[in-house]
Design an enzyme around this catalytic site. Structure first.
Site, short mmCIF file in Angstrom:
data_model
loop_
_atom_site.label_atom_id
_atom_site.label_comp_id
_atom_site.label_asym_id
_atom_site.label_seq_id
_atom_site.Cartn_x
_atom_site.Cartn_y
_atom_site.Cartn_z
N LYS A 111 16.99 -38.81 -2.79
CA LYS A 111 17.16 -39.24 -1.40
C LYS A 111 15.99 -38.77 -0.55
O LYS A 111 15.54 -39.47 0.35
CB LYS A 111 18.47 -38.70 -0.82
N LYS A 191 21.99 -48.50 -11.95
CA LYS A 191 23.39 -48.77 -11.64
C LYS A 191 23.53 -49.72 -10.46
O LYS A 191 22.59 -49.90 -9.69
CB LYS A 191 24.15 -47.47 -11.42
N LYS A 194 24.92 -51.19 -3.51
CA LYS A 194 24.89 -52.16 -2.42
C LYS A 194 23.48 -52.22 -1.83
O LYS A 194 22.97 -53.30 -1.54
CB LYS A 194 25.90 -51.72 -1.35
#
Ligand code: TRP
Length: 333
Positions: A111, A191, A194
């Protein structure tokens, strides 16, 4: 009866990756365990977001979860920020959490790399709040995907450090890794997510779903229609395992390995099964969306039940820490 805890961020909408990978497992567990399922809004605020949209994101997530089969009379479904004990315990756990371990968390590193202008302390201590989530309810089983394994390992280390310092307080929670086959994104990479756009939202229109399926990656070795394919390396076949019945799966396997059917035929079959499931969920969602008070009541009731347990835990914890001698929170002032 053992306790299960799991959390999901209020992304606003579930996608088939969440549904197949997590929520279906949650539904299966609610009959065998005492389950707490939490919409983790306090985790979500570590990312930039629009406060005015948060109530809707939370509500939609609750509706989706219930439409997928979470039964609030069996499991306790609630919103993290409605139980302030989560943040209180997180602070206490932070005092036994090794700084170095937090820096080693791959999710934190990912992140931070992806968003260098938003490396905040909340992102860094994210796994400590996650530990508080689990430990407040004495959960011993935590259904998580591969991506959360490292966080759960850290929770276990926090428990060991805590128990060594303050005496036996918490049990080490075990991951409940699902036996479901690994589902990749529709692009065949990594994976489903969204934000990567490589998944199908539970609320997407049928035509949009077909557009995405039609473009989805299959067995890369099957370059031409006349080449036989290998279903065991095909992500579309993995999806058939969830959405199609046994007969259909056998037909796909036979057709694919003999080049009897092409990838587009296979995807059309998948679409049928998928739409059947998603439409059933959509009907339940529409019923729920028409009763907004009911959703509010369910979440308020969940928070009440969760909070009763959380309060008791905190009373014990404050005593362990020697922090209970000068007024109990909520009763003074
Ligand atoms: N961090 C988890 C995720 O993003 C969500 C989560 C928060 C969680 N608290 C939890 C999962 C506790 C399991 C247990 O998927």
């Amino acid at each position: 009866m053992e306790t299960v805890f799991s959390g999901i961020q209020p992304s606003g909408e579930l996608h088939i990756g969440n549904y197949l990978g997590a929520v279906r497992t949650w539904v299966a567990l609610q009959d065998q365990y005492r389950c707490f399922y939490c919409i983790v809004d306090l985790h979500a605020i570590t990312q930039p977001y629009e406060p005015a949209e948060m109530p809707r994101r939370i509500r939609e997530m609750a509706i989706d979860l219930i439409a997928c089969g979470i039964d609030p009379t069996k499991a306790t479904l609630f919103v993290q920020s409605a139980v302030p004990e989560h943040t209180e315990l997180a602070w206490m756990l932070a005092s036994v959490t090794p700084f170095g371990e937090l820096g080693r968390m791959t999710q934190f590193k990912d992140k931070s790399e992806r968003n260098p202008e938003n490396i905040n302390a909340g992102l860094f201590t994210y796994p400590v709040l996650q530990a508080a989530d689990v430990l407040l309810y004495g959960a011993t089983r935590v259904p998580v995907g591969e991506d959360q394994r490292q966080h759960l390992e850290l929770v276990r280390e926090i428990v060991r450090k805590w128990n060594a310092r303050f005496g036996d307080t918490f049990a080490e929670p075990q991951p409940l890794l699902s036996s479901t086959p690994k589902i990749l994104g529709l692009d065949g990479q990594g994976k489903m997510s969204k934000s990567l756009g490589n998944t199908i939202g539970l609320r997407e229109a049928d035509a949009k779903i077909w557009d995405k399926l039609r473009a989805a990656a299959t067995d890369p070795a099957r370059a031409r229609r006349t080449d036989p394919g290998d279903p065991d390396v095909c992500n579309v076949f993995t999806l058939h395992r969830f959405f199609s019945d046994d007969k259909r799966q056998q037909d796909v396997r036979a057709g694919c390995t003999t080049a009897g059917i092409g990838c587009i035929d296979c995807k059309k079959w998948l679409l049928e099964g998928m739409l059947g499931d998603l439409q059933r969920i959509a009907r339940r969602r529409d019923e729920l969306a028409a009763q907004p008070h009911k959703i509010d009541e369910i979440l308020a009731d969940g928070a009440r039940r969760a909070r009763a347990v959380a309060r008791e835990t905190m009373t014990r914890i404050r005593a362990r820490l020697g922090l209970d001698a000068h007024g109990e929170p909520g009763t003074t002032g």
